[in-house]
Design an enzyme around this catalytic site. Sequence first.
Site, PDB file in Angstrom:
ATOM      1  N   ASP A 203      33.629 -24.333 -26.068  1.00 28.99           N
ATOM      2  CA  ASP A 203      33.220 -23.259 -25.167  1.00 28.99           C
ATOM      3  C   ASP A 203      34.446 -22.476 -24.657  1.00 28.99           C
ATOM      4  OD1 ASP A 203      30.851 -22.252 -23.632  1.00 28.99           O
ATOM      5  OD2 ASP A 203      32.095 -22.794 -21.921  1.00 28.99           O
ATOM      6  N   GLU A 258      34.629 -20.769 -29.421  1.00 31.05           N
ATOM      7  CA  GLU A 258      34.097 -19.525 -28.872  1.00 31.05           C
ATOM      8  C   GLU A 258      35.277 -18.740 -28.308  1.00 31.05           C
ATOM      9  OE1 GLU A 258      30.920 -17.766 -25.623  1.00 31.05           O
ATOM     10  OE2 GLU A 258      32.036 -19.581 -25.178  1.00 31.05           O
TER      11      GLU A 258
HETATM   12  C1  NOJ Z   1      29.844 -19.610 -22.919  1.00 30.67           C
HETATM   13  C2  NOJ Z   1      28.504 -20.254 -23.063  1.00 30.67           C
HETATM   14  O1  NOJ Z   1      27.985 -19.926 -24.326  1.00 30.67           O
HETATM   15  C3  NOJ Z   1      27.663 -19.732 -21.918  1.00 30.67           C
HETATM   16  O2  NOJ Z   1      26.316 -20.102 -22.050  1.00 30.67           O
HETATM   17  C4  NOJ Z   1      28.244 -20.247 -20.633  1.00 30.67           C
HETATM   18  O3  NOJ Z   1      27.548 -19.674 -19.547  1.00 30.67           O
HETATM   19  C5  NOJ Z   1      29.722 -19.881 -20.512  1.00 30.67           C
HETATM   20  N1  NOJ Z   1      30.450 -20.090 -21.734  1.00 30.67           N
HETATM   21  C6  NOJ Z   1      30.372 -20.727 -19.456  1.00 30.67           C
HETATM   22  O4  NOJ Z   1      30.480 -22.057 -19.911  1.00 30.67           O
END
Ligand code: NOJ
Length: 508
Positions: A203, A258
């Site tokens: 993440d 990500e």
């Molecule tokens: C990215 C995640 O995909 C999202 O759902 C989340 O709210 C944020 N990161 C914070 O962790």
Amino acid sequence: MADAGHVPWWRDAVVYQIYPRSFLDTDGDGVGDLRGIERRLDHLVWLGVDAVWISPFYRSPMADFGYDVSDYCDVDPRFGTLADADRLIAAAHERGLRLLVDWVPNHTSDQHPWFAESRSSRSSPKRDWYHWRDGRDGGPPNNWRAAFGGRAWTFDDATGQWYLHLFLPQQPDLNWSNPDVVAAMHQVLRFWLDRGVDGFRIDVVHCIGKDPAFPDQPAQLGEIDRVGIQNEPTTHELIRGFRRLVDSYPGERTTVGEVNLGDLPSIASFYGRGDELHMVFNFLPLHAPWTKAAWQDVIGRVAQELPTGAWPTWALSNHDVRRIRTRLGGEDAARAAAVLLLTQRGTPFVYQGDELGLEDAVVPDTHRVDPGGRDGCRAPLPWEPGPSHGWPTPSPWLPWPPEADARNAASERDDGASMLHLYRDLLAMRRRSAALRRGSLHLRDAPGDVLAYERECGGDRRMVLVNFGDREAEVPLEGSWAVDVASRPQPQPGVVPAHGAAVLAPER
Ligand code: NOJ
């Protein structure tokens, strides 16, 4: 010695994203669970995906629906138990499916014992596990804004300092410049690797390193392109640390990060020199409008701007954005988009429910729960026609998506012309075609609104035609081609219906 021709599994794979709250409930609380995932693994095998990535199922107060973790090494009781996770990993592996879990390194929950300890006093041994700062001129330490609105700092009355949270106040950012944090989070990776997971979706990994000067954000940069965080050199060093750890395990474990940055050179930098992330999400397709020019640009730039060895990824939807079908507004274009997704060079990620052609649920204000307004794309998956759609309750935690009596797994399995069968046919085609899995990609000239590209690998070839226009288009073809899979039946290989797409194979 490594076999030079060897292709790691994740390059050949199609990954299916499971949002566990909404996949399938088995205990009747209206929230999906790990047993629900296990129960439907055979459906995913039938569909033909190779791996699943499961969004967080760890202990969490659910302020951000699991992306606020209060114990990385336990399963939240809403989702089941650690024993259920072990069963699920084993059940996936028995079926030849790989399993990736979601790792959230940038922040914990404010209910995590580490944060409770950290906020307990300025002299706590864990004080420096998070970013605590004195204020400036009676306000926060700098002008940063949080992703869900408001400022990125919250004042703690008891200790008289501010803590940083790039997301909700309930999601304090960990201080990765502290080696104890690094060691503790490496233990989390080991915990899940030892249990047999095949890798991690990571993440907001681009946010973990911070410039200790915490410079103000210049107004002209907006809020995404954040100074002091984006592409900090320390982040890359930390990622190299994860990579060494993950690679020390047998079985080609993998990472997909990500990196929510809009420019490809920055995205490319997170592959390092083959020593950082195995794969990096590229969100350009999530935001590309449905036009030939936009997709030609995205595909062309991915081919040119990612260096050799930086294996691309492709996704049309996820749990944070409106679904592709909702964005495009109709089934024809959503079917053509499936063809685009599954014929790219790189690893495609299919978000649960896109294979059913689901639209976002219409969520009345009274039922909205997500602080980021993302409820619509997170609606429960309908497995059967109504009223409870294969769930133990007709009223799960969010409303059903539109037309769930027709758009559900059972009804679409019975209908050879459904979106589900299109996905299955595309996945089967990708499996049997080396060109589609691993081949080169070259954009070709095509008239009008048709985007054309060719894939080739060791003599295997495919031509992909996507018609973004609202009129049937005819494409002159060199050589003799036959339709392998098309989004809608078409009269001839070179004649593509409005908002249609076809994959052609050379005729023998
Ligand atoms: C990215 C995640 O995909 C999202 O759902 C989340 O709210 C944020 N990161 C914070 O962790």
